[in-house]
Each structure stands twice: as C-alpha cells, then as structure tokens.
Enzyme design. Structure first.
Site, PDB file in Angstrom:
ATOM      1  N   ARG A   1     -34.564  15.356  30.045  1.00  0.00           N
ATOM      2  CA  ARG A   1     -35.459  15.067  31.173  1.00  0.00           C
ATOM      3  C   ARG A   1     -34.976  15.667  32.495  1.00  0.00           C
ATOM      4  NH1 ARG A   1     -37.850   9.176  32.303  1.00  0.00           N
ATOM      5  NH2 ARG A   1     -35.711   8.514  32.677  1.00  0.00           N
TER       6      ARG A   1
ATOM      7  N   ARG B   1     -31.761  12.936  36.919  1.00  0.00           N
ATOM      8  CA  ARG B   1     -31.527  11.627  37.543  1.00  0.00           C
ATOM      9  C   ARG B   1     -30.086  11.188  37.315  1.00  0.00           C
ATOM     10  NH1 ARG B   1     -36.437   7.637  35.885  1.00  0.00           N
ATOM     11  NH2 ARG B   1     -34.674   6.225  35.659  1.00  0.00           N
TER      12      ARG B   1
ATOM     13  N   LYS C   1     -43.679   6.608  30.652  1.00  0.00           N
ATOM     14  CA  LYS C   1     -44.598   5.837  31.498  1.00  0.00           C
ATOM     15  C   LYS C   1     -44.906   6.586  32.792  1.00  0.00           C
ATOM     16  CE  LYS C   1     -40.895   2.541  32.701  1.00  0.00           C
ATOM     17  NZ  LYS C   1     -40.388   3.107  33.953  1.00  0.00           N
TER      18      LYS C   1
ATOM     19  N   ARG D   1     -29.368   0.485  30.224  1.00  0.00           N
ATOM     20  CA  ARG D   1     -30.807   0.310  30.491  1.00  0.00           C
ATOM     21  C   ARG D   1     -31.533  -0.138  29.226  1.00  0.00           C
ATOM     22  NH1 ARG D   1     -31.641   6.124  32.452  1.00  0.00           N
ATOM     23  NH2 ARG D   1     -33.829   5.707  32.801  1.00  0.00           N
TER      24      ARG D   1
ATOM     25  N   ARG E   1     -40.114  -6.350  34.822  1.00  0.00           N
ATOM     26  CA  ARG E   1     -39.124  -6.055  33.784  1.00  0.00           C
ATOM     27  C   ARG E   1     -38.490  -7.328  33.267  1.00  0.00           C
ATOM     28  NH1 ARG E   1     -38.144  -0.581  35.716  1.00  0.00           N
ATOM     29  NH2 ARG E   1     -36.865   0.650  34.324  1.00  0.00           N
TER      30      ARG E   1
HETATM   31  P1  AMP Z   1     -37.227   3.501  36.174  1.00  0.00           P
HETATM   32  O1  AMP Z   1     -37.520   4.710  37.025  1.00  0.00           O
HETATM   33  O2  AMP Z   1     -38.429   2.642  35.953  1.00  0.00           O
HETATM   34  O3  AMP Z   1     -36.505   3.866  34.909  1.00  0.00           O
HETATM   35  O4  AMP Z   1     -36.189   2.593  37.030  1.00  0.00           O
HETATM   36  C1  AMP Z   1     -34.927   3.093  37.418  1.00  0.00           C
HETATM   37  C2  AMP Z   1     -34.016   1.966  37.799  1.00  0.00           C
HETATM   38  O5  AMP Z   1     -34.543   1.249  38.930  1.00  0.00           O
HETATM   39  C3  AMP Z   1     -33.791   0.875  36.737  1.00  0.00           C
HETATM   40  O6  AMP Z   1     -32.810   1.247  35.770  1.00  0.00           O
HETATM   41  C4  AMP Z   1     -33.326  -0.305  37.608  1.00  0.00           C
HETATM   42  O7  AMP Z   1     -32.006  -0.129  38.054  1.00  0.00           O
HETATM   43  C5  AMP Z   1     -34.245  -0.150  38.833  1.00  0.00           C
HETATM   44  N1  AMP Z   1     -35.540  -0.874  38.674  1.00  0.00           N
HETATM   45  C6  AMP Z   1     -36.783  -0.328  38.674  1.00  0.00           C
HETATM   46  N2  AMP Z   1     -37.717  -1.272  38.513  1.00  0.00           N
HETATM   47  C7  AMP Z   1     -37.057  -2.457  38.402  1.00  0.00           C
HETATM   48  C8  AMP Z   1     -37.467  -3.808  38.209  1.00  0.00           C
HETATM   49  N3  AMP Z   1     -38.772  -4.129  38.077  1.00  0.00           N
HETATM   50  N4  AMP Z   1     -36.508  -4.765  38.147  1.00  0.00           N
HETATM   51  C9  AMP Z   1     -35.194  -4.469  38.277  1.00  0.00           C
HETATM   52  N5  AMP Z   1     -34.739  -3.210  38.455  1.00  0.00           N
HETATM   53  C10 AMP Z   1     -35.658  -2.198  38.524  1.00  0.00           C
END
Ligand code: AMP
Length: 213
Positions: free
Chosen positions: A124, A158, A14, A169, A88
């Site tokens: 990644r 990361r 994404k 996740r 989410r």
């Molecule tokens: P991402 O970069 O989208 O994979 O997000 C990394 C991490 O940020 C996730 O595993 C959550 O810990 C947190 N996070 C990001 N967006 C959300 C959301 N909308 N709701 C809850 N946690 C979030």
C-alpha cells in the site's frame, strides 16, 4: 440515500471504496484515520497526542474519538455520510447512536483473510489527499510511479503500514469486532461483504446496499 458505516480490518479497502462512493453518490467521506493523520502532519495538539499511539497501531481513546466525530457530524449538517474507521469499539457505537438521533444507516463489514491483509499492507502507498494505491494490484497502481493520479503529490508509505503495527491493529480489530458485529446484527443493519476480490466486484455489492436493491 443510506448513511454507511464501514467495519473492516486494516487494508480491507474501506478507503478505496469510500472514495468511489463519494465520487458516484456524492457522500461526505468521514475517515477518522485521515483526520488523525492530518492532525499529526500539522503537529496540532491533537496530532502530538495521538502520533505515537497511531504509529504503534494502538487505538486512540474513545472519549477523544467520540468528540472528534461529534464535531464532524455537526459540521456536515445532515448530508449523507460514510463513516470510514468509526466506530471501532462498542462504546463508540453506543455513543454514535446517541449522536445520530435515529438517522438511517447501514453497516458494511468488509471481510478479508489475514494473509491477504498482510500482502495489501506491504504494497500500500497513500497520498496526503487520502487516495490509496497498491503496487501489487493492477487496478490500484498509480499511472505514474510514486505519484498520485488525482493531485500529483508524491505517494508515501504510512508509518503504521509495517508488519509490527499491522499485528497490533489486527489484534485490536479482532478484540472489538465481535461485539460490534453482534450489536449491528441485532439491529438488522449488518451486511457482510467478502473483499478477497477485485475492487469493481466489491463496489457492485456495496452499491446494492447503498441503493437498497
Ligand atoms: P485507519 O486509517 O482507519 O486505519 O486508522 C489509522 C489509525 O488511527 C488506527 O490504527 C488508530 O490508531 C487510529 N484510529 C482511527 N480511527 C479510530 C477510532 N475510531 N478509534 C480509535 N482509534 C482510531
């Protein structure tokens, strides 16, 4: 131009697709993951609060996330946007609809096999500018080993890109997705795109949604 919301498991691309959409169509790219990682890097109060939650792969609370998005949507003043990582949960989706006041949007669900997701997580690399790379994918390799093509900074892994956090996740994703998918399907806003393919083919399908073809 339609606003776009991505729903996707970890490593579905994404971020990569959002960067392409931003380049070609000029969207505001709102990545909640990037916003939180910036907060962690700057050791702000928000960053200190969410660091451990993120490292484990858990979800940050709905209240905190909804507030974050509310401020961001106010700041971009009605420009077309991509939401990458929000909502989410069903709670977040309901709150978003209240914030958007009938603004038009389409929801794109990027569908990925779990084995492919694990492989992508392992390969990644990311840059603090938000661009992501993958050492296992010819089209997603940096030109120079370990260096961002866009800004020249050093690429890093990361903290949550490890198999243990990935499992948490992915579980979180499965728990919440079904409700989100149903919610947006009932509203006739859902587009499902298979992302077990190369970046360009996926982008073509996403562009059709964006331009309403
Ligand atoms: P991402 O970069 O989208 O994979 O997000 C990394 C991490 O940020 C996730 O595993 C959550 O810990 C947190 N996070 C990001 N967006 C959300 C959301 N909308 N709701 C809850 N946690 C979030």
């Amino acid at each position: 131009m339609q606003n776009i919301i991505f729903i996707a498991p970890p490593a579905a691309g994404k971020g990569t697709q959002s960067h392409l959409l931003k380049e070609i169509y000029g969207y505001e790219h709102i990545s909640t993951g990037d916003m939180l990682r910036e907060a962690v890097a700057s050791e702000s109060a928000l960053g200190l609060e969410v660091k451990n939650i993120m490292d484990k792969g858990d979800l940050v609370s709905d209240d905190l996330m909804i507030n974050l998005i509310k401020n961001k949507l106010t700041n971009i003043k009605g420009k077309p946007f991509i939401l990458d990582g929000f909502p989410r949960t069903l709670n977040q989706a309901l709150a978003l609809d209240k914030l958007l006041n009938d603004s038009l949007y389409q929801v794109i669900y990027l569908k990925l096999d779990i084995n492919e997701a694990i492989k992508r997580i392992e390969g990644r690399l990311t840059c603090s500018c938000g661009k992501t790379y993958n050492v296992f994918d010819d089209k997603l390799q940096p030109k120079q080993n370990g260096i961002c093509d866009k800004c020249g900074r050093k690429l890093v892994k990361r903290n949550d890109d490890n198999v243990e956090s990935f499992k948490v996740r992915y579980e979180n994703f499965l728990t919440n997705t079904e409700k989100l998918i149903k919610y947006y399907d009932d509203k006739n806003k859902l587009h499902i795109i298979d992302v077990n393919r190369n970046v360009d083919d996926i982008f073509k399908d996403i562009s059709k949604v964006v331009t309403n073809d």
